[in-house]
Structure formats: structure tokens, C-alpha cells
Design a protein around this motif. Structure first.
Motif, PDB file in Angstrom:
ATOM      1  N   PHE A 227      11.373  15.515  42.324  1.00  9.14           N
ATOM      2  CA  PHE A 227      11.333  14.800  43.434  1.00  9.14           C
ATOM      3  C   PHE A 227      12.621  14.000  43.651  1.00  9.14           C
ATOM      4  O   PHE A 227      12.976  13.111  44.713  1.00  9.14           O
ATOM      5  CB  PHE A 227      10.331  14.038  43.987  1.00  9.14           C
ATOM      6  N   GLY A 228      13.704  14.209  42.923  1.00  6.91           N
ATOM      7  CA  GLY A 228      15.072  13.806  43.115  1.00  6.91           C
ATOM      8  C   GLY A 228      15.023  12.391  43.253  1.00  6.91           C
ATOM      9  O   GLY A 228      14.193  11.632  42.274  1.00  6.91           O
ATOM     10  N   SER A 229      15.730  11.742  44.153  1.00  4.10           N
ATOM     11  CA  SER A 229      15.672  10.447  44.284  1.00  4.10           C
ATOM     12  C   SER A 229      14.575   9.677  45.135  1.00  4.10           C
ATOM     13  O   SER A 229      14.348   8.679  44.982  1.00  4.10           O
ATOM     14  CB  SER A 229      17.001  10.017  45.178  1.00  4.10           C
ATOM     15  N   GLY A 230      13.783  10.722  45.594  1.00  2.00           N
ATOM     16  CA  GLY A 230      12.561  10.423  46.248  1.00  2.00           C
ATOM     17  C   GLY A 230      12.835   9.882  47.903  1.00  2.00           C
ATOM     18  O   GLY A 230      11.911   9.597  48.375  1.00  2.00           O
ATOM     19  N   ILE A 231      13.995  10.189  48.103  1.00  6.80           N
ATOM     20  CA  ILE A 231      14.382   9.876  49.366  1.00  6.80           C
ATOM     21  C   ILE A 231      14.599  11.266  50.199  1.00  6.80           C
ATOM     22  O   ILE A 231      15.157  12.379  49.808  1.00  6.80           O
ATOM     23  CB  ILE A 231      15.842   9.374  49.495  1.00  6.80           C
ATOM     24  N   ILE A 232      14.047  11.376  51.394  1.00  4.65           N
ATOM     25  CA  ILE A 232      13.897  12.547  51.980  1.00  4.65           C
ATOM     26  C   ILE A 232      14.533  12.186  53.397  1.00  4.65           C
ATOM     27  O   ILE A 232      14.445  11.174  54.184  1.00  4.65           O
ATOM     28  CB  ILE A 232      12.446  13.191  52.392  1.00  4.65           C
ATOM     29  N   THR A 233      15.622  13.155  53.929  1.00  2.74           N
ATOM     30  CA  THR A 233      16.208  12.982  55.339  1.00  2.74           C
ATOM     31  C   THR A 233      15.251  13.217  56.356  1.00  2.74           C
ATOM     32  O   THR A 233      14.245  13.870  56.201  1.00  2.74           O
ATOM     33  CB  THR A 233      17.288  13.750  55.245  1.00  2.74           C
ATOM     34  N   PRO A 234      15.616  12.685  57.667  1.00  2.00           N
ATOM     35  CA  PRO A 234      14.895  13.164  58.701  1.00  2.00           C
ATOM     36  C   PRO A 234      14.636  14.731  59.144  1.00  2.00           C
ATOM     37  O   PRO A 234      13.673  15.121  59.444  1.00  2.00           O
ATOM     38  CB  PRO A 234      15.616  12.580  59.890  1.00  2.00           C
ATOM     39  N   SER A 235      15.523  15.388  58.553  1.00  2.00           N
ATOM     40  CA  SER A 235      15.677  16.914  58.543  1.00  2.00           C
ATOM     41  C   SER A 235      14.880  17.463  57.312  1.00  2.00           C
ATOM     42  O   SER A 235      14.629  18.706  57.505  1.00  2.00           O
ATOM     43  CB  SER A 235      17.082  17.538  58.646  1.00  2.00           C
ATOM     44  N   GLY A 236      14.181  16.655  56.538  1.00  4.75           N
ATOM     45  CA  GLY A 236      13.364  17.266  55.536  1.00  4.75           C
ATOM     46  C   GLY A 236      13.928  17.725  54.211  1.00  4.75           C
ATOM     47  O   GLY A 236      13.553  18.352  53.275  1.00  4.75           O
ATOM     48  N   VAL A 237      15.376  17.349  54.126  1.00  3.47           N
ATOM     49  CA  VAL A 237      16.100  17.677  52.726  1.00  3.47           C
ATOM     50  C   VAL A 237      15.938  16.504  51.584  1.00  3.47           C
ATOM     51  O   VAL A 237      16.161  15.256  52.071  1.00  3.47           O
ATOM     52  CB  VAL A 237      17.620  17.554  53.228  1.00  3.47           C
ATOM     53  N   LEU A 238      15.622  16.835  50.625  1.00  3.63           N
ATOM     54  CA  LEU A 238      15.243  15.958  49.505  1.00  3.63           C
ATOM     55  C   LEU A 238      16.513  15.720  48.958  1.00  3.63           C
ATOM     56  O   LEU A 238      17.296  16.537  48.293  1.00  3.63           O
ATOM     57  CB  LEU A 238      14.420  16.742  48.445  1.00  3.63           C
ATOM     58  N   LEU A 239      16.821  14.422  48.748  1.00  4.20           N
ATOM     59  CA  LEU A 239      18.136  14.023  48.180  1.00  4.20           C
ATOM     60  C   LEU A 239      18.026  14.081  46.528  1.00  4.20           C
ATOM     61  O   LEU A 239      17.264  13.309  46.088  1.00  4.20           O
ATOM     62  CB  LEU A 239      18.650  12.863  48.691  1.00  4.20           C
ATOM     63  N   ASN A 240      19.333  14.357  45.958  1.00  3.42           N
ATOM     64  CA  ASN A 240      19.063  14.186  44.411  1.00  3.42           C
ATOM     65  C   ASN A 240      19.266  12.863  43.870  1.00  3.42           C
ATOM     66  O   ASN A 240      19.362  11.847  44.527  1.00  3.42           O
ATOM     67  CB  ASN A 240      20.200  15.388  43.899  1.00  3.42           C
ATOM     68  N   SER A 241      19.048  12.813  42.595  1.00  2.00           N
ATOM     69  CA  SER A 241      19.209  11.310  41.840  1.00  2.00           C
ATOM     70  C   SER A 241      20.489  11.759  40.904  1.00  2.00           C
ATOM     71  O   SER A 241      20.482  11.395  39.744  1.00  2.00           O
ATOM     72  CB  SER A 241      18.078  10.719  41.102  1.00  2.00           C
ATOM     73  N   GLN A 242      21.719  12.044  41.548  1.00  2.00           N
ATOM     74  CA  GLN A 242      22.622  12.438  40.744  1.00  2.00           C
ATOM     75  C   GLN A 242      23.468  11.135  39.884  1.00  2.00           C
ATOM     76  O   GLN A 242      24.045  11.020  38.955  1.00  2.00           O
ATOM     77  CB  GLN A 242      23.911  12.813  41.695  1.00  2.00           C
ATOM     78  N   MET A 243      23.091   9.988  40.574  1.00  2.00           N
ATOM     79  CA  MET A 243      23.293   8.540  39.660  1.00  2.00           C
ATOM     80  C   MET A 243      23.054   8.590  38.349  1.00  2.00           C
ATOM     81  O   MET A 243      23.638   8.053  37.328  1.00  2.00           O
ATOM     82  CB  MET A 243      22.577   7.428  40.375  1.00  2.00           C
ATOM     83  N   LEU A 244      21.763   9.519  38.012  1.00  2.00           N
ATOM     84  CA  LEU A 244      21.436   9.447  36.528  1.00  2.00           C
ATOM     85  C   LEU A 244      22.394  10.190  35.816  1.00  2.00           C
ATOM     86  O   LEU A 244      22.221  10.132  34.493  1.00  2.00           O
ATOM     87  CB  LEU A 244      19.988  10.121  36.432  1.00  2.00           C
ATOM     88  N   ASP A 245      23.359  10.845  36.336  1.00  4.43           N
ATOM     89  CA  ASP A 245      24.351  11.752  35.319  1.00  4.43           C
ATOM     90  C   ASP A 245      25.357  10.704  34.792  1.00  4.43           C
ATOM     91  O   ASP A 245      26.206  11.070  34.087  1.00  4.43           O
ATOM     92  CB  ASP A 245      25.031  12.954  36.216  1.00  4.43           C
ATOM     93  N   PHE A 246      25.577   9.388  35.474  1.00  3.64           N
ATOM     94  CA  PHE A 246      26.447   8.458  34.922  1.00  3.64           C
ATOM     95  C   PHE A 246      25.798   7.987  33.770  1.00  3.64           C
ATOM     96  O   PHE A 246      24.545   7.825  33.313  1.00  3.64           O
ATOM     97  CB  PHE A 246      26.477   7.476  35.875  1.00  3.64           C
ATOM     98  N   SER A 247      26.700   7.323  32.861  1.00  2.00           N
ATOM     99  CA  SER A 247      26.414   6.826  31.619  1.00  2.00           C
ATOM    100  C   SER A 247      25.957   5.219  32.006  1.00  2.00           C
ATOM    101  O   SER A 247      26.971   4.627  32.636  1.00  2.00           O
ATOM    102  CB  SER A 247      27.438   6.782  30.872  1.00  2.00           C
TER     103      SER A 247
END
Length: 167
Positions: free
Chosen positions: A87-107
Motif C-alpha cells: 500500500f506504498g505511502s498509504g496515500i491515495i490521490t483523488p483519482s485513485g492512484v496509490l502513491l509510493n513510499s520512495q522515501m524509504l530508499d533513502f538512508s
């Protein structure tokens, strides 16, 4: 060979404002560096434990997808997408796109898996891109030969490189 590659990869990050990342990448493709690293490879024994291995891991699981398409004209499209965790970041846009949690790729100390010691090349900073292990791969013959040999991808975090090499 893979231990060497992952050890070298631990020095990578966004090169836009870190000259050490640029130097590390240049070293990785240097023929003289390849010649010296080749001397370390021995099929009859394992590496000693003093080889600097990366102290990070990218979380993996069934959260990435890929589309690899090869057309009859040898054009290739390779697209890999990752939510980074279910479920990525847990944030869904109004159009229904689930956003990723790319921040976790940082150290990011104490926030991402196995990041007890932050890697300065991959720390969170404004406008910085995180190091990622999404590896869409296209293998082509040498110049002058026709065709495409292989188009593949792997999405198993820091194990993606060994998966690609094994295939």
C-alpha cells in the motif's frame, strides 16, 4: 563478483550535489579498476570478511511490478514501478492512484531497514533522488550483430543484482 559489486554500490547515491558519488560511479566503469578488482576474484575460496560490504538493505516484497515489452522491430520498453511496501505511502490521490513510499530508499537512521549507520551519499535532502534497486535490464549483442538477446527485470531490493546475473 557480486560481493564486490554490492560493496561498490554502497558508495552510490544522487550525484547532483555529491562529487564522491560521481567519482565512485566513474571508478565502477574504469578498465583499470576492473583489472585490479578482477585480481580479487577466486573461484576456489570465498572473500575474506574484511571486504567492505554495504550496511543497508532495501525492503522488498510483492510491492513492485514491471512491464518489459520487445517489439518485432527491436524496440524495447522496460518499466518498473514500486510502491516500496504494501500500500506504498498509504496515500491515495483523488483519482485513485496509490502513491509510493520512495522515501524509504533513502538512508534514514532508525526509519528504514538496516540503517543503523546512515550512509552520507544517500541521506534525505531537499531535491535529492534516493538510491534505488529497480533494475530493468536489456542485454543486446555487440555492435554489428542483429537482434536483442534478453529483456528482464528484478525487484528484490539489494538482491536484484544477483537475480539479474543468475538469469
Amino acid at each position: 563478483t557480486l560481493k564486490i559489486a554490492l560493496s561498490l554500490a554502497s558508495n552510490l547515491g544522487d550525484p547532483s550535489d555529491d562529487v564522491s558519488v560521481t567519482h565512485a560511479a566513474e571508478g565502477m566503469v574504469s578498465k583499470s579498476e576492473a583489472n585490479s578488482l578482477r585480481q580479487l576474484i577466486n573461484d576456489s575460496q570465498s572473500f575474506s570478511s574484511d571486504l567492505r560490504m554495504p550496511h543497508f538493505s532495501v525492503e522488498s516484497g510483492p510491492t513492485a511490478s514491471q512491464v518489459l515489452v520487445m517489439g518485432p522491430d527491436d524496440f524495447i520498453v522496460a518499466v518498473v514501478s514500486s510502491l516500496n511496501r504494501p500500500f506504498g505511502s498509504g496515500i491515495i490521490t483523488p483519482s485513485g492512484v496509490l502513491l509510493n513510499s520512495q522515501m524509504l530508499d533513502f538512508s534514514w537512521q532508525n526509519k528504514t531497514m538496516n540503517h543503523s549507520v546512515p550512509r552520507t551519499q544517500n541521506l534525505i535532502q531537499p531535491r535529492k533522488r534516493p538510491l534505488s534497486f529497480l533494475l530493468p535490464t536489456i542485454v543486446r549483442p555487440s555492435e554489428g550483430m542483429c537482434g536483442t538477446y534478453l529483456c528482464l527485470g528484478a525487484n528484490n531490493g539489494d538482491k536484484a543484482l544477483s537475480s539479474i546475473v543468475q538469469v
